[in-house]
Design an enzyme around this catalytic site. Structure first.
Site, mmCIF file in Angstrom:
data_model
loop_
_atom_site.group_PDB
_atom_site.id
_atom_site.type_symbol
_atom_site.label_atom_id
_atom_site.label_comp_id
_atom_site.label_asym_id
_atom_site.label_seq_id
_atom_site.Cartn_x
_atom_site.Cartn_y
_atom_site.Cartn_z
ATOM 1 N N GLU A 179 -4.241 53.523 84.898
ATOM 2 C CA GLU A 179 -4.623 53.567 84.141
ATOM 3 C C GLU A 179 -4.028 53.890 82.729
ATOM 4 O O GLU A 179 -3.819 54.503 81.932
ATOM 5 C CB GLU A 179 -5.811 54.670 84.154
ATOM 6 C CG GLU A 179 -7.058 53.878 85.287
ATOM 7 C CD GLU A 179 -7.964 54.306 84.908
ATOM 8 O OE1 GLU A 179 -8.845 53.685 85.523
ATOM 9 O OE2 GLU A 179 -8.161 55.602 84.360
ATOM 10 N N GLU A 287 -10.176 49.023 90.963
ATOM 11 C CA GLU A 287 -10.687 50.292 90.908
ATOM 12 C C GLU A 287 -12.985 49.430 90.548
ATOM 13 O O GLU A 287 -12.825 49.382 89.324
ATOM 14 C CB GLU A 287 -10.882 51.494 89.812
ATOM 15 C CG GLU A 287 -9.556 52.142 90.962
ATOM 16 C CD GLU A 287 -9.102 53.542 90.043
ATOM 17 O OE1 GLU A 287 -9.749 53.942 89.387
ATOM 18 O OE2 GLU A 287 -7.606 53.920 89.759
#
Length: 360
Positions: A179, A287
């Protein structure tokens, strides 16, 4: 995902992929084929899970059931992979370091699992990018991407890990970061870092795939103007995906953290499928998760993903199991093996994948 109590972290084994049926071919390096992934002789849609905690297990038997930057040496029994102290980087290749990852990779090879190995975490859990920022005297988090000393240490770690597993068919892909964000930055900052880092990884290992590990922020395709579609976090999904040394796209989905509805997740998935289709590369729905009502809220995303051209795999956050020390970590998103949630999220999902593709 950012976790306040547990991590998605540096040296993460961020995901594990398995074919929803017995592979028809011999084990080999995973690859892309148009808008799909190819794994062990099968080309199509795949499913898997995130299991960040596997790389920290000290019991080998627990690994068979189922990574960390620091500024000071942890206490006995703690697994860590890289130490940043006194302006120097030290790779821990010992029994409580990369030898732990060695066993994870070996076990994955034995059990036919494919791993996405991540090199650093955007978040502070277990060190992450800010361990580099602190260790090399940089001003703030965003300096990670362009500070020469930080990037030298980061690449030292990349080389140490990649060189250990260049011949392993258990590695699905190398991932730049979990991320990565550069809030308020021009999108050139992340773009330049992604381009140069992915080129460096490919220079070390041209056989394995490389991905970014981003959340999918910054996208015009099907945009409704909501925060995740904007460029606030310094990311331009389509532009970054077009980099030749990036093999496939990644995107995440956490409506509860992003201020969107759960139904909005279907639009988000379709938007990334369309962007990946335009780029001629597959997307990995890497995710996604909620802290309650897993079956009711997450299975619609799985169905949308499976039926969206351009999306070729999904990994729910996160897998849970019973270890020798008790249950694996639970951040509220965990779906434990053998539960009703596991049946709808995994067993039923795999059955749908097999039925759609004619796999037995």
């Amino acid at each position: 995902m950012k976790l306040s109590q547990i991590l998605t972290f540096a040296s993460l084994l961020s995901g594990a992929l398995a074919a929803p049926g017995k592979p028809h071919g011999k084990p080999g390096f995973a690859s892309t084929s148009g808008l799909q992934f190819s794994i062990d002789g099968q080309t199509g849609y795949f499913a898997g899970s995130n299991s960040y905690w596997i790389g920290f297990l000290t019991n080998k038997a627990d690994v068979d059931i189922g990574f960390n930057d620091v500024n000071t040496v942890p206490g006995e029994g703690t697994v860590y992979y890289q130490l940043h102290a006194n302006g120097k980087s030290t790779i821990n290749t010992g029994a409580n370091g990369l030898q732990r990852m060695d066993y994870v990779v070996k076990s994955a090879e034995k059990h036919g699992i494919k791993l996405i190995i991540n090199f650093v975490n955007n978040w502070d859990d277990y060190g992450g990018m800010n361990a580099y920022v602190k260790g090399y005297g940089a001003a703030d988090h965003n300096d990670f991407y362009s500070n020469a000393k930080i990037q030298k240490a980061y690449r030292q770690y990349i080389r140490a890990v990649v060189s250990r597993y260049t011949k392993s068919d258990a590695v699905f892909a190398w991932e730049l970061a979990n991320e990565p964000r550069c809030k308020g930055c021009d999108t050139d900052v992340l773009y330049d870092w992604i381009k140069s880092t992915s080129e460096y990884i490919k220079s070390l290992d041209a056989k394995h795939m490389v991905c970014i590990g981003d959340e999918g922020f910054g996208l015009e395709t099907l945009s409704d103007g909501s925060y995740p579609f904007t460029y606030v976090e310094g990311s331009d999904f389509a532009r970054n995906l077009a980099i030749p040394t990036i093999d496939f796209g990644t995107f995440h989905l956490y409506p509860d953290s992003w201020g969107t509805s759960h139904e909005w997740g279907n639009l988000w998935t379709q938007a990334h499928g369309a962007a990946c289709q335009a780029a001629g590369k597959p997307c990995l729905f890497e995710e996604y998760g909620v802290t309650s009502d897993h079956c009711a809220l997450e299975t619609p995303w799985q169905k949308t993903s499976l039926n969206t051209t351009g999306v070729s795999a999904d990994l729910y956050w996160q897998y849970g199991d019973t270890l020798s020390s008790g249950p694996s970590p639970n951040d509220g998103h965990t779906v434990y093996y053998g539960t009703d949630d596991f049946k709808c999220m995994v067993t039923d999902h795999v059955a749908a994948i097999k039925a759609k593709q004619g796999w037995v």
